[in-house]
Design a protein around this motif. Structure first.
Motif, PDB file in Angstrom:
ATOM      1  N   ARG A  12       0.666  -1.260  -0.112  1.00  0.00           N
ATOM      2  CA  ARG A  12      -0.016  -0.086  -0.061  1.00  0.00           C
ATOM      3  C   ARG A  12       0.759   1.249   0.124  1.00  0.00           C
ATOM      4  NH1 ARG A  12      -3.763  -3.090   4.415  1.00  0.00           N
ATOM      5  NH2 ARG A  12      -5.306  -3.750   3.025  1.00  0.00           N
ATOM      6  N   GLU A  13       1.941   1.452   0.703  1.00  0.00           N
ATOM      7  CA  GLU A  13       2.786   2.463   0.728  1.00  0.00           C
ATOM      8  C   GLU A  13       3.501   2.685  -0.378  1.00  0.00           C
ATOM      9  OE1 GLU A  13       3.868   2.342   5.463  1.00  0.00           O
ATOM     10  OE2 GLU A  13       5.260   1.984   4.057  1.00  0.00           O
ATOM     11  N   ARG A  14       3.846   1.511  -1.255  1.00  0.00           N
ATOM     12  CA  ARG A  14       4.798   1.936  -2.488  1.00  0.00           C
ATOM     13  C   ARG A  14       4.003   1.686  -3.652  1.00  0.00           C
ATOM     14  NH1 ARG A  14      10.297  -1.434  -0.843  1.00  0.00           N
ATOM     15  NH2 ARG A  14      10.447  -0.555   1.071  1.00  0.00           N
ATOM     16  N   PHE A  15       2.775   1.532  -3.594  1.00  0.00           N
ATOM     17  CA  PHE A  15       1.785   1.626  -4.892  1.00  0.00           C
ATOM     18  C   PHE A  15       1.901   2.597  -5.747  1.00  0.00           C
ATOM     19  CE2 PHE A  15      -1.831   1.674  -7.368  1.00  0.00           C
ATOM     20  CZ  PHE A  15      -1.870   0.629  -7.997  1.00  0.00           C
ATOM     21  N   LYS A  16       2.207   2.476  -7.127  1.00  0.00           N
ATOM     22  CA  LYS A  16       2.325   3.399  -8.027  1.00  0.00           C
ATOM     23  C   LYS A  16       1.236   3.202  -9.124  1.00  0.00           C
ATOM     24  CE  LYS A  16       7.341   3.767  -7.906  1.00  0.00           C
ATOM     25  NZ  LYS A  16       8.531   3.697  -8.996  1.00  0.00           N
ATOM     26  N   PRO A  17       0.265   4.021  -9.035  1.00  0.00           N
ATOM     27  CA  PRO A  17      -0.928   4.006 -10.041  1.00  0.00           C
ATOM     28  C   PRO A  17      -0.377   3.466 -11.368  1.00  0.00           C
ATOM     29  CG  PRO A  17      -1.257   5.941  -8.744  1.00  0.00           C
ATOM     30  CD  PRO A  17       0.055   5.382  -8.406  1.00  0.00           C
ATOM     31  N   SER A  18      -1.283   2.849 -12.293  1.00  0.00           N
ATOM     32  CA  SER A  18      -0.805   2.418 -13.561  1.00  0.00           C
ATOM     33  C   SER A  18      -1.951   2.298 -14.246  1.00  0.00           C
ATOM     34  CB  SER A  18      -0.267   0.868 -13.163  1.00  0.00           C
ATOM     35  OG  SER A  18      -1.288   0.017 -12.916  1.00  0.00           O
ATOM     36  N   ARG A  19      -1.698   1.795 -15.662  1.00  0.00           N
ATOM     37  CA  ARG A  19      -2.891   1.511 -16.572  1.00  0.00           C
ATOM     38  C   ARG A  19      -3.822   0.305 -16.027  1.00  0.00           C
ATOM     39  NH1 ARG A  19      -1.458  -2.766 -20.721  1.00  0.00           N
ATOM     40  NH2 ARG A  19      -3.285  -1.876 -21.883  1.00  0.00           N
TER      41      ARG A  19
END
Length: 331
Positions: A202-209
């Motif tokens: 959750r802390e490191r999540f990067k939004p993506s396609r």
């Protein structure tokens, strides 16, 4: 929590057969669909005489053909055992036959022992090191065709089959966060790092396609019956299976016993207690209380329910009771 799903290892019971196990899995998927489960997962294991889902894509196709709407999901395919292109073709085929119903979960472990690992893919250690690159290769095969692209997955290309990363440590949590993919943690047999893995993801999540925000699932064992004592007895089949695996003598799923102490040492019972810490076992009231606490503690988006139960009718009943509880808890 948004959803709940079911993980089936297609257990081959003592005295049973792989054919009967797969027929039971299809019946269980039909039962799960009617009960409101959103996804039906099957897992890849090899050289396990108690598990019938080694050819996971084939087994999922059999389940999909017998159901109407439930999503079918690999939970998962052990990618180091395979060429990414072959997996893209297999799941592209499933997605072509069953549109908008297929999910592909990927794991990094071999799902078997050393000699079998060598028989599957002789450079497995190198393949495991290549896992991040091969995940991205697989995603590429599901994407739209690129100018000059010479290698294509047919079927598969342009289908954007949803890909998940599965794991029991921080590695896949970090990779799922980096790539912006959904993540499922195998807490039903490896509970120790559940909290840390969810936090890191959750802390490191990067939004993506693929995803705008993190989507996390976690596995739990559920043994539900009319009474706590009956449910505890059902669970002894899974406990015996874990103990046999630790002894290096895996085999078909054994019938339950009245007292685990008659077939296992105190040390073995403590080992299995730790490994199966994330387990709801008991009457519907007991299971409901446990699941409420689990959801409050983890805040997962999806609970993945599993349970190795020897008797097929008891297994159907347990998953049915779990669904009744979870339908009420979803919000």
């Amino acid at each position: 929590m948004q959803a709940f799903s079911l993980l089936d290892l297609s257990p081959i019971t003592e005295g049973g057969s792989a054919r009967q196990a797969l027929l039971n899995s299809r019946a269980l998927a039909q039962h799960a669909e009617a009960a409101g489960y959103g996804r039906y997962w099957m897992a890849e294991h090899h050289n396990m005489t108690g598990i019938a889902s080694a050819a996971t894509a084939v087994a999922l196709g059999f389940v999909a053909e017998g159901t109407q709407s439930i999503r079918i999901a690999a939970g998962g395919v052990m990618l180091p055992n395979h060429s990414p292109l072959v997996i893209a073709e297999q799941f592209g085929t499933l997605a072509s036959l069953y549109p908008d119903r297929v999910d592909l979960g990927l794991g990094r472990a071999p799902g078997t022992d050393g000699p079998t690992m060598m028989a599957l893919r002789r450079d497995h250690m190198q393949a495991a090191n290549e896992f991040p690159r091969e995940v991205q290769e697989l995603l590429h095969y599901f994407g739209p065709e690129q100018p000059g692209q010479r290698v294509r997955a047919v079927p598969g290309m342009g289908l954007d089959v949803p890909v998940w990363l599965l794991g029991s440590s921080l590695f896949s949590a970090q990779l799922a966060a980096e790539l912006g993919l959904p993540f499922a943690f195998a807490s039903h047999f490896a509970p120790d790092m559940l909290g840390d893995a969810l936090r890191v993801y959750r802390e490191r999540f990067k939004p993506s396609r693929y995803l705008d925000a993190p989507y996390a699932a976690a596995g739990v064992n559920v043994f539900a019956a009319d009474s706590d004592a009956e449910a505890q007895r059902l669970m002894t089949s899974l406990q015996q299976q874990f103990i046999a695996l630790r002894r290096g003598t895996p085999g078909p799923l054994k019938a339950p016993v009245d007292d685990l102490a008659t077939v296992a040492t105190e040390f073995e019972r403590q080992q299995v207690k730790q490994a199966l810490a994330e387990t709801a076992v008991g009457s519907p009231e007991t299971v409901r209380l446990w699941l409420e606490r689990f959801i409050d503690r983890t805040r997962v988006d999806e609970v993945i329910v599993t349970g190795q139960i020897h008797d097929h009718e008891a297994r159907l009943k347990s998953f049915g009771l779990a669904a009744e509880i979870l339908r009420d808890l979803v919000h």
